[in-house]
Motif scaffolding. Structure first.
Motif, PDB file in Angstrom:
ATOM      1  N   TRP A   1      31.231   7.279   0.281  1.00  0.00           N
ATOM      2  CA  TRP A   1      32.467   6.680  -0.226  1.00  0.00           C
ATOM      3  C   TRP A   1      33.686   7.377   0.379  1.00  0.00           C
ATOM      4  CZ3 TRP A   1      34.876  10.850  -2.175  1.00  0.00           C
ATOM      5  CH2 TRP A   1      34.069  11.895  -2.639  1.00  0.00           C
ATOM      6  N   GLU A   2      34.838   6.800   0.161  1.00  0.00           N
ATOM      7  CA  GLU A   2      36.062   7.495   0.551  1.00  0.00           C
ATOM      8  C   GLU A   2      37.118   7.327  -0.533  1.00  0.00           C
ATOM      9  OE1 GLU A   2      37.614  10.084   1.569  1.00  0.00           O
ATOM     10  OE2 GLU A   2      36.499   9.807   3.435  1.00  0.00           O
ATOM     11  N   HIS A   3      38.018   8.298  -0.538  1.00  0.00           N
ATOM     12  CA  HIS A   3      38.990   8.409  -1.618  1.00  0.00           C
ATOM     13  C   HIS A   3      40.416   8.290  -1.093  1.00  0.00           C
ATOM     14  CE1 HIS A   3      41.624  10.916  -4.248  1.00  0.00           C
ATOM     15  NE2 HIS A   3      41.037  10.194  -5.180  1.00  0.00           N
ATOM     16  N   ALA A   4      41.281   7.757  -1.925  1.00  0.00           N
ATOM     17  CA  ALA A   4      42.714   7.741  -1.600  1.00  0.00           C
ATOM     18  C   ALA A   4      43.514   7.889  -2.879  1.00  0.00           C
ATOM     19  CB  ALA A   4      43.098   6.440  -0.894  1.00  0.00           C
ATOM     20  N   SER A   5      44.660   8.537  -2.761  1.00  0.00           N
ATOM     21  CA  SER A   5      45.617   8.596  -3.867  1.00  0.00           C
ATOM     22  C   SER A   5      46.954   8.084  -3.353  1.00  0.00           C
ATOM     23  CB  SER A   5      45.851  10.028  -4.354  1.00  0.00           C
ATOM     24  OG  SER A   5      44.675  10.615  -4.779  1.00  0.00           O
ATOM     25  N   ILE A   6      47.685   7.466  -4.238  1.00  0.00           N
ATOM     26  CA  ILE A   6      49.058   7.094  -3.895  1.00  0.00           C
ATOM     27  C   ILE A   6      49.978   7.694  -4.936  1.00  0.00           C
ATOM     28  CG2 ILE A   6      50.706   5.188  -3.710  1.00  0.00           C
ATOM     29  CD1 ILE A   6      48.535   3.533  -2.447  1.00  0.00           C
ATOM     30  N   ARG A   7      51.003   8.398  -4.466  1.00  0.00           N
ATOM     31  CA  ARG A   7      52.018   8.958  -5.369  1.00  0.00           C
ATOM     32  C   ARG A   7      53.333   8.241  -5.088  1.00  0.00           C
ATOM     33  NH1 ARG A   7      49.785  15.024  -4.580  1.00  0.00           N
ATOM     34  NH2 ARG A   7      51.139  15.115  -2.768  1.00  0.00           N
ATOM     35  N   VAL A   8      53.827   7.546  -6.112  1.00  0.00           N
ATOM     36  CA  VAL A   8      55.125   6.883  -5.962  1.00  0.00           C
ATOM     37  C   VAL A   8      56.181   7.847  -6.478  1.00  0.00           C
ATOM     38  CG1 VAL A   8      56.497   4.843  -6.468  1.00  0.00           C
ATOM     39  CG2 VAL A   8      54.004   4.664  -6.331  1.00  0.00           C
ATOM     40  N   LEU A   9      57.061   8.294  -5.607  1.00  0.00           N
ATOM     41  CA  LEU A   9      58.050   9.311  -5.955  1.00  0.00           C
ATOM     42  C   LEU A   9      59.235   8.661  -6.665  1.00  0.00           C
ATOM     43  CD1 LEU A   9      57.773  11.279  -2.581  1.00  0.00           C
ATOM     44  CD2 LEU A   9      56.553  11.695  -4.724  1.00  0.00           C
ATOM     45  N   PRO A  10      60.018   9.454  -7.394  1.00  0.00           N
ATOM     46  CA  PRO A  10      61.105   8.871  -8.209  1.00  0.00           C
ATOM     47  C   PRO A  10      62.062   7.997  -7.409  1.00  0.00           C
ATOM     48  CG  PRO A  10      60.786  11.185  -8.764  1.00  0.00           C
ATOM     49  CD  PRO A  10      59.879  10.906  -7.605  1.00  0.00           C
ATOM     50  N   THR A  11      62.255   8.313  -6.137  1.00  0.00           N
ATOM     51  CA  THR A  11      63.199   7.532  -5.330  1.00  0.00           C
ATOM     52  C   THR A  11      62.559   6.296  -4.708  1.00  0.00           C
ATOM     53  OG1 THR A  11      62.633   8.945  -3.478  1.00  0.00           O
ATOM     54  CG2 THR A  11      64.602   9.536  -4.731  1.00  0.00           C
ATOM     55  N   GLY A  12      61.298   6.079  -5.012  1.00  0.00           N
ATOM     56  CA  GLY A  12      60.631   4.903  -4.475  1.00  0.00           C
ATOM     57  C   GLY A  12      59.903   5.148  -3.167  1.00  0.00           C
ATOM     58  N   LYS A  13      60.054   6.342  -2.622  1.00  0.00           N
ATOM     59  CA  LYS A  13      59.257   6.692  -1.423  1.00  0.00           C
ATOM     60  C   LYS A  13      57.822   6.955  -1.870  1.00  0.00           C
ATOM     61  CE  LYS A  13      63.257   7.152   0.826  1.00  0.00           C
ATOM     62  NZ  LYS A  13      63.858   5.972   1.452  1.00  0.00           N
ATOM     63  N   VAL A  14      56.928   6.912  -0.904  1.00  0.00           N
ATOM     64  CA  VAL A  14      55.512   6.923  -1.264  1.00  0.00           C
ATOM     65  C   VAL A  14      54.745   7.969  -0.465  1.00  0.00           C
ATOM     66  CG1 VAL A  14      53.386   5.526  -1.291  1.00  0.00           C
ATOM     67  CG2 VAL A  14      55.577   4.473  -1.848  1.00  0.00           C
ATOM     68  N   GLU A  15      53.899   8.720  -1.158  1.00  0.00           N
ATOM     69  CA  GLU A  15      52.964   9.614  -0.480  1.00  0.00           C
ATOM     70  C   GLU A  15      51.549   9.056  -0.651  1.00  0.00           C
ATOM     71  OE1 GLU A  15      55.116  13.986  -0.914  1.00  0.00           O
ATOM     72  OE2 GLU A  15      53.697  13.350  -2.437  1.00  0.00           O
ATOM     73  N   VAL A  16      50.845   8.990   0.462  1.00  0.00           N
ATOM     74  CA  VAL A  16      49.452   8.533   0.434  1.00  0.00           C
ATOM     75  C   VAL A  16      48.571   9.703   0.805  1.00  0.00           C
ATOM     76  CG1 VAL A  16      47.779   6.913   1.378  1.00  0.00           C
ATOM     77  CG2 VAL A  16      50.180   6.277   1.219  1.00  0.00           C
ATOM     78  N   ILE A  17      47.580   9.948   0.008  1.00  0.00           N
ATOM     79  CA  ILE A  17      46.658  11.039   0.305  1.00  0.00           C
ATOM     80  C   ILE A  17      45.311  10.415   0.615  1.00  0.00           C
ATOM     81  CG2 ILE A  17      45.489  13.058  -0.646  1.00  0.00           C
ATOM     82  CD1 ILE A  17      48.448  12.415  -2.480  1.00  0.00           C
ATOM     83  N   THR A  18      44.782  10.753   1.792  1.00  0.00           N
ATOM     84  CA  THR A  18      43.512  10.137   2.186  1.00  0.00           C
ATOM     85  C   THR A  18      42.451  11.209   2.421  1.00  0.00           C
ATOM     86  OG1 THR A  18      42.400   8.799   3.880  1.00  0.00           O
ATOM     87  CG2 THR A  18      44.311  10.051   4.608  1.00  0.00           C
ATOM     88  N   GLY A  19      41.232  10.893   2.054  1.00  0.00           N
ATOM     89  CA  GLY A  19      40.121  11.807   2.292  1.00  0.00           C
ATOM     90  C   GLY A  19      39.595  11.733   3.699  1.00  0.00           C
ATOM     91  N   ALA A  20      40.032  10.736   4.446  1.00  0.00           N
ATOM     92  CA  ALA A  20      39.593  10.583   5.841  1.00  0.00           C
ATOM     93  C   ALA A  20      40.462  11.507   6.689  1.00  0.00           C
ATOM     94  CB  ALA A  20      39.754   9.138   6.289  1.00  0.00           C
TER      95      ALA A  20
END
Lengths: 176, 812
Positions: free
Chosen positions: B487-506
């Motif tokens: 399997w593979e994993h991902a996280s998305i963090r939506v920051l207060p200003t609307g910018k986005v961080e994506v965290i990927t296990g790949a």
């Protein structure tokens, strides 16, 4: 031995062991880690820099031989925040993947273009023979060097010979 | 999802990654310099098989700058530490312990026997000279058939055999097809060939490197690895380090191609030495060390029999494989031939199939995954023998393929090796390739040159291939006894200003994840491409993952990103409905905005993000977060395919070959970034062509690697390769929401047989039907002129065997 070398516009004076290679001096003494080491037989070209304006494999030059010389590395190419046309062409033509060979490839390409401002495909391929890349299959590197040549040619500003909309979409579409 | 802005997915976006790579601001592991850091250098065995009688490190300890010198007895006194192998393919697989440093015996040239820690790398290497090791020669066993012969010297005496494991698939027993013995017995035509997959070196450009910092409560390891997550878990298991006290970072990594999938003895060594000394340590290998000790790839002998009717209908396929494991087992090494087992039947409807592989130990560097892992080997064998069968039947090789391949309207199609191909269109890719290639025109020219007796002959090589990508289905990996899931994993963090961080296990090493993932998230969340930051390769931020190999990043990891984004939208929808005082169902989401259906009233994701951050007024019971996690484990592999056509000029007087034209039409499903896809295809082609024409790792009779540097191992340069004509068809995968299939290995898998088929096609009229890879001018010339020189054993039913006249023939 005491040497004095100008690297990317700054002059450094250091004591070095006579056996120190220029690449080790750049990386370890000066912290210029943009220049990398890919082999120990001077075959790969990853460590290519300019010594008094000409490309050398910095693993085949002793630091003491650079005494009194000017060295330009990948870190000294951009001026006032503007990328060198060859750097920009590598980006614009997707001429890198992992990027490890890229500093050496760019430094060699600049020297190649200094010798031949309008090389054809074969001339670019032969001019880059001493620099190995494992990711790109070289095709986009060749394209980038020729693209940069067009941009750098006298009278052809960066915008004058950019890819047209049409060819850009063809490149994007995977066709040649 | 409907959108009013142009989608990012499908756009030829220039890469975000490039900015640091073209300016030298890259974070290679070897760039790290930590306060008080010591440098490690490893003393390596010059012998392929020897007892270690004694090691004297007393002089080395006194050498300038040296802080410590360790042998196996210092680092692992009770001999309990073993490098992991995660793929026990059979219950009785022989699994010798691979130590961090050899204690009593070395089993391949290059195995580490001692390590020096010194203030500088140069001092550490100097001190290696002062270590005195007394070796006692043991007989060296090289070549798989030699290793299996009665009375052969044993690599590991305690195992009582050089046979690692035997793994068999039989379609009659599996119920997926008929009995191959019966098919062969009844066949109108049978053809048997022996092909050799020479040993290759992955040859990533950045040598491997590892830094360990033990100076805080958490151990931090930087490594030029493809698999930071696997490395972390395996290090914890191997050394008993509490996993939560270990952080692994794969910073910028200069290529992998499978060669950085290992959990290295040197990484374990760095952990042990750093903990002993309480100081940061760094180990960076030289290229000569890489060639000796980073794992090699391929190295198989393939005996393959195909049976068919006179009309060209294939009735059966039997494969017997020998696979050289080297002296030890790599992380997934034993499983590499098995990945190929499912691909020998390729794109063809074959009614009966049997595959058996025997994995063998020899006194050589171990083999493991290398770009394509198992599938290039399988594709080579089937595409070569299809050409031989066409010649035997007097058919056009493309016509023979067409007669047997799975037709477009037959998908999904379950193959004789039990895989279900979800989608494909071999007809469309082939038609496009033929047109771009000018197939008919080049065939005419070939005939003209033949008729004229031109010393430079023209050959046309075909490879119509498929592969299995997206290495996951965890249940399938489980059924094949692979120790972990996929399997593979991902996280998305939506920051207060609307910018986005994506965290990927790949964990990327040149593939362009930062760019492609940004495109996916931009579409899914309706945010700007520039407003997405992709984080990967650090187990502290990317806390879960299975890393990057087997063309799995996009088809598994990319879909995890989509799933995480869907959860973000679902959360945001609840907040939007609360803010706009409407039902969730009344809202539609497009271009980053929730709009009340039939009205102008809308709220942007950025506003919702700030509302959630402020948390003054949220829906009942809602946590103040739009962040989400998702894990994707696909139901099936994906199956890219394509048609590769190669025109090759062969100088019959010198044996020199050169590629006149190379055309490939690949179908990798839907495309996220065509620029990246094209680049991956180019690089893959170069590697596959290099196997056909240039590369081979050769050991002499003492087990010494004679191609141990870039001066001897022929990596192609720009001057050795042509420009390729690449194009695509798009048949989306039906098993993931993006319709993507994966592209990283396609070029390598398909190109090797296309090139070899072309060379043989050019000189088949001279009686040549086999030349061993790499097709050096000497080998090609010898094959053409074997009648003149009397050098036997080339081609024919006996297969290859140029060893007698070719110095590069190696130990086989």
């Amino acid at each position: 031995m005491r040497i004095s070398v100008t690297v990317d516009g700054t002059t450094y004076t250091d004591d070095v062991e006579p056996r120190t290679l220029l690449v080790h001096y750049l990386r370890e003494t000066l912290g210029k880690v943009g220049t990398v080491i890919g082999c120990d037989t001077s075959n790969c070209g990853a460590c290519t820099v300019h010594l008094d304006g000409h490309s050398v494999k910095s693993c085949s030059v002793l630091a003491v031989q650079a005494d009194g010389c000017e060295v330009t590395t990948i870190e000294g190419l951009a001026r006032d925040g503007e990328l060198h046309p060859v750097q920009r062409a590598f980006h614009d033509n997707h001429a890198l993947q992992c990027g490890f060979c890229t500093p050496g490839m760019i430094m060699q390409s600049i020297d190649l273009l200094a010798d031949d401002p309008d090389p054809d495909e074969q001339a670019v391929r032969e001019g880059l023979e001493g620099n190995l890349c494992r990711c790109t299959g070289y095709q986009n590197i060749v394209r980038a060097v020729r693209d940069a040549a067009h941009q750098m040619r006298p009278g052809a500003g960066p915008e004058a010979e950019r890819l047209t909309e049409d060819t850009a979409s063809k490149v994007g579409g995977g066709g040649e | 999802m409907t959108s009013t802005v142009e989608p990012e997915v499908g756009k030829a976006r220039l890469r975000k990654e490039d900015a640091r790579l073209i300016t030298g601001r890259t974070r290679w592991t070897d760039n790290l310099a930590l306060p008080g850091m010591l440098h490690l250098a490893v003393l390596r065995s010059p012998f392929a098989h020897a007892k270690i009688v004694s090691i004297d490190v007393s002089e080395a300890k006194k050498a300038p700058g040296v802080v410590a010198v360790y042998t196996a007895k210092d680092l692992d006194p009770d001999g309990s530490i073993a490098m992991p192998c995660a793929w026990p393919i059979t219950p009785d697989m022989k699994s010798p312990r691979r130590p961090v440093l050899a204690a009593d015996q070395v089993n391949f040239a290059g195995e580490g026997v001692a390590v020096v820690a010194a203030r500088s790398a140069a001092e550490a290497h100097d001190a290696l000279e002062a270590i005195d090791v007394d070796y006692e020669d043991l007989p060296v066993v090289l070549g798989m058939e030699n290793a299996l012969a009665d009375g052969a010297p044993l690599v590991h005496e305690e195992l009582g055999t050089n046979q690692n494991a035997v793994w068999v698939f039989d379609s009659g027993e599996a119920g997926s097809g008929g009995d191959v013995g019966e098919a062969i017995a009844k066949a109108e035509v049978t053809l048997t060939r022996r092909f050799r997959q020479q040993r290759l070196v992955p040859a990533f450009m950045e040598p491997r490197s590892c830094v360990v910092d033990p100076t805080s409560a958490q151990l931090t390891m930087w490594s030029a690895t493809q698999v930071p997550h696997i490395l972390k878990t395996m290090s914890a298991l191997t050394l008993g380090i509490p996993e939560h006290k270990l952080r692994v970072i794969a910073p910028d990594v200069g290529g992998g191609f499978g060669g950085k999938i290992a959990v290295l003895p040197e990484e374990t060594m760095c952990l042990l030495v750093a903990q002993k000394l309480g100081k940061p340590v760094k180990w960076t290998e030289s290229r000569s060390e890489t060639m000796l000790t980073a794992h090699h790839g391929r190295d198989q002998i393939q005996d393959i029999t195909i049976s068919a009717n006179r009309d060209g209908t294939v009735t059966g396929l039997k494969v017997d494989l020998l696979a050289d494991m080297g002296a030890y087992l790599g992380l997934v090494g034993p499983g590499v031939p098995i990945l190929g087992a499912f691909m020998f039947n390729a794109i063809y409807k074959i009614p009966a199939y049997r595959f058996a592989c025997t994995n063998v130990f020899t006194n050589t560097t171990l083999t493991d995954a290398y770009r394509g892992a198992g599938r290039p080997e399988a594709t080579f064998a089937i595409e070569r023998i299809m050409d031989e069968l066409a010649a035997e039947l007097g058919m056009d090789p493309l016509e023979l393929r067409e007669k047997n391949w799975i037709k477009h309207d037959e998908f999904p199609y379950t193959t004789v090796s039990t895989l279900t191909y979800d989608s494909g269109n071999y007809e469309a890719a082939t038609a496009k390739a033929k047109e771009l290639f000018d197939y008919d025109g080049l065939r005419r020219e070939q005939q003209e040159r033949r008729d004229a007796g031109d010393p430079v002959q023209l050959g046309i090589g075909i490879s119509t291939f498929t592969e299995m990508c997206g290495l996951a289905p965890s249940r399938v990996l489980g059924s094949l006894d692979y120790a972990a899931g996929g399997w593979e994993h991902a996280s998305i963090r939506v920051l207060p200003t609307g910018k986005v961080e994506v965290i990927t296990g790949a964990s990327a090493h040149g593939q362009g994840h930062e760019t492609a993932w940004s495109q996916i998230v931009a579409d899914q969340l309706g945010v700007a491409f520039e407003d997405v930051e992709v984080l990967h390769g650090d187990t502290q931020s990317s806390h879960k993952g299975m890393d990057t190999y087997g063309s799995r990043s996009l088809a598994v990891g990319g879909i995890a990103v989509v799933k995480a984004a869907e959860k973000v939208v679902a959360k945001a929808r609840k907040v939007a409905a609360h803010m706009m005082e409407c039902a969730e169902d009344d809202l539609e989401f497009a271009s980053g905005k929730f709009t009340v259906k039939g009205t102008e009233s809308s709220t942007a994701l950025g506003d919702i993000a700030f509302t959630v951050f402020a948390a003054h007024d949220l829906p009942e019971g809602m946590e103040p977060s739009l962040d989400s996690d998702a894990t994707f484990d696909p139901e099936n592999f994906s199956f890219p395919h394509g048609t590769h056509l190669c025109a090759m000029e062969v100088d019959t007087e010198t044996g020199r070959v050169s590629i006149r034209k190379y055309v490939c039409v690949d179908d990798v499903g839907a495309v996220v970034n065509p620029l990246i896809v094209e680049g991956q295809v180019h690089g893959g082609l170069a590697q596959g062509i290099a196997q056909a024409l240039f590369e081979e790792a050769v050991h002499d009779e003492t087990g010494t690697l004679t191609t141990g540097t870039f001066a001897d191992y022929l990596l192609p340069s720009a001057a050795d390769l042509p420009s390729f004509v690449t194009d695509r068809t798009e048949t989306p995968s039906t098993t993931n929401p993006l319709g993507v299939k994966g592209v990283g290995e396609a070029g390598t898998i398909a190109s090797t047989p296309a090139v070899v088929n072309a060379v043989i096609d050019a000189v088949r009229h001279r009686g040549v039907n086999e030349i061993e890879m790499p097709l050096s001018p000497m080998r090609v010339w010898s094959a053409i002129h074997r009648g003149d020189t009397g050098a036997g054993g080339v081609g024919g039913e006996s297969g290859g065997g140029l060893g007698s006249i070719d110095a590069t023939g190696g130990a086989q």
